[in-house]
Design a protein around this motif. Structure first.
Motif: not given
Length: 548
Positions: A202, A206, A336-337, A389-390
């Protein structure tokens, strides 16, 4: 016209383009004298100015050891202030923080040290029955990249702090100008329940943005105080907790090194916390803590329940008994952060207790047919996917596995089954791999678990599939009972379900337990439950039978 299960997240607030270090420095400038961090176990606390001073000292100390941009720094410890220092110090250097599960043992530790290529390891010497120092000594000869081991509270750690305290902070500003928000900054090993875990890589972009927007939807500002009993090792702690706090000038409160229901309730009361985090099992434990009524929780306003499916009845009690009127549900995954959807404070009670909300700001989500990849109509179940963005940079040193998870259009395929309603609200109905196929009927355990929560004696329930000669698979319920409840038999449970669930959804077997096998992040280890159930029920011969 049929609406498809697709949504994108509009936002009046733009994405942050900063690095984590720059964002922290901005908050320190704005709120130098406000509380930033409270470690209840050691009775220590820091204002933002003091936090910045300590973070910079750790960063400069690591710099003196030779740690630089792109180097991997491992952290192996339960929740403590030092975990926070290392998180922000590595970000300021552009080093990649590698979160190591506190539950790991020698075999797993060796794997992560070598797979990530960890150069410097920060660890607590021991915790509870775990002798971390001894395990490190055992694996160290097998880890060629490992140069320095810093044990918190011992000379190796204090020497770094002392060296950094006298360092030139201008060096950090110079390094900061060489860093990009898109640089990898964190590796989190997914809680693999089978085989070795994968390292989700990440960036600043993220996790800083995800923490920021989680905080935005919780309504955070510098007046908030966030009680974080969830592990820093996971995104829930270090992103939704720490980064959500520091990007808003709020205070991080650490109630204990590991989850303790009584200590958490005490921290909320004494520190006047406005927000409380937890996975469902944590909230269940708090609600059933004998000392619950002795704690003044009136300061609570919001919080987050996430990490695994959130039982509707538990959510209702959190609102009614804990006063968390604005509590939100978040859904996501490490890759996905983590957050992709979240309920809002102004959502109706029904939506806040029965869905995981709508798409997060600046993200896209869709639900697709798992076989064809085609987006399904709203109201139709399928696989949940997210883009934006994630989405992680990839799995560390595993390009093949990255391609399996992220398609060519940059959609992350979660493996979770979901349904989107006409208003864009999402329900998570289970895992594709958790699906039980009984006599040709597809059964999603989540639906049955939600029903079992309505049983007056059941505190918590998990449903799995076990092998069966006739149907291929049968259902088994593992349940935790409320204190003082009568023993629950399979016959009694079937009687309770009869006429209220389709016959094929009624569990054939029941197993009463005190605790479920879980990962450190609060995820139920259903693979382990299935293996144990096969032994308990004597189904090894059936389980070994091969099928087409």
């Amino acid at each position: 016209m049929t609406h498809l299960s697709y949504a994108s997240g509009p936002s009046a607030a733009p994405l942050l383009g900063d690095t984590i270090g720059a964002d922290l420095d901005r908050t320190v400038t704005a709120h130098p004298d406000r509380d930033a961090l409270v470690d209840r176990t050691t009775a220590r606390r820091w204002t933002y100015a003091q936090l910045a001073e300590t973070v910079d000292a750790v960063a400069l100390g690591l710099l003196d050891l030779g740690v630089g941009k792109g180097d991997r720094v491992g952290i192996w410890a339960p929740n403590c202030a030092e975990w926070v220092f290392v998180q922000y110090a590595t970000a300021k250097l552009g080093a990649i923080l590698v979160n190591i599960n506190p539950a790991y043992r020698v075999h797993e530790l060796e794997f992560v040290l070598n797979q990530a290529g960890i150069r410097t390891l920060v660890a607590t010497p021991s915790f509870k029955t775990s002798d971390y120092a001894a395990m490190i000594d055992e694996v160290r000869p097998k880890c060629d990249d490992l140069r320095d081991v810093l044990l918190i509270g011992q000379n190796s750690w204090t020497a770094v702090l002392d060296a950094g305290a006298g360092g030139d902070r201008a060096r950090l500003a110079e390094i900061g100008r060489t860093l990009s928000a898109d640089d990898p900054i964190n590796i989190q090993y997914t809680s693999g329940t089978t085989g070795f875990p994968k390292g989700a890589t990440l960036s600043h972009h993220n996790i800083l943005n995800n923490g920021f927007f989680v905080g935005e939807l919780c309504g955070y500002d510098e007046e908030d105080r966030i009680c974080v009993p969830v592990p820093f090792y996971h995104c829930f702690g270090m992103v939704m907790g720490n980064l959500a706090a520091t990007s808003h000038g709020a205070c991080i409160v650490i109630p204990a090194p590991a989850f303790d229901a009584a200590a958490t309730l005490e921290a909320v009361a004494v520190e006047q916390c406005t927000s409380l985090y937890g996975v469902p099992t944590m909230f269940i434990a708090e609600l059933n803590e004998p000392s619950f009524d002795s704690h003044d929780l009136s300061s609570l306003r919001t919080g987050i329940m996430a990490g695994s499916p959130c039982p509707v009845e538990v959510m209702k009690q959190v609102i009614e008994r804990m006063g968390m009127e604005e509590v939100t549900i978040c859904y996501g995954m490490t890759e996905t952060s983590p957050v992709s959807t979240q309920t809002r404070a102004d959502d109706s009670l029904d939506r806040r207790v029965s869905t995981v909300g709508t798409v997060h700001p600046h993200l896209e989500i869709k639900i697709v047919d798992p076989e064809t990849g085609v987006t399904v109509p709203r109201g139709t179940p399928g696989e949940f996917c997210t883009r934006g963005y994630s989405v992680m940079l990839g799995y560390w040193r595993e390009p093949e596995k990255t391609v399996e998870a992220i398609d060519q259009a940059r959609w992350m395929h979660t493996g979770d089954l979901a349904v989107m309603d006409e208003h864009g609200y999402v329900n998570i109905t289970g895992r594709i791999k958790d699906m039980v196929i009984r006599g040709g009927e597809n059964i999603y355990p989540r639906e049955i678990e939600e029903f079992l929560y309505t049983h007056p004696d059941i505190l918590d329930a998990q449903v799995i599939g076990v092998p069966d000669h006739k149907y291929g698979e049968e259902l088994m319920a593992w349940v935790r009972l409320r204190p003082g409840a009568e023993p629950l038999t399979a016959e009694a449970l079937r009687a309770f379900c009869s006429g209220r669930l389709a016959h094929y959804k009624i569990p054939r077997y029941v197993h009463v337990v005190d605790e479920f096998p879980m990962t450190v992040t609060g995820k139920i280890r259903k693979v382990q439950m299935r293996a144990e159930s096969i032994d308990i029920l004597g189904l090894s011969e059936i389980a070994s039978t091969s099928h087409a």
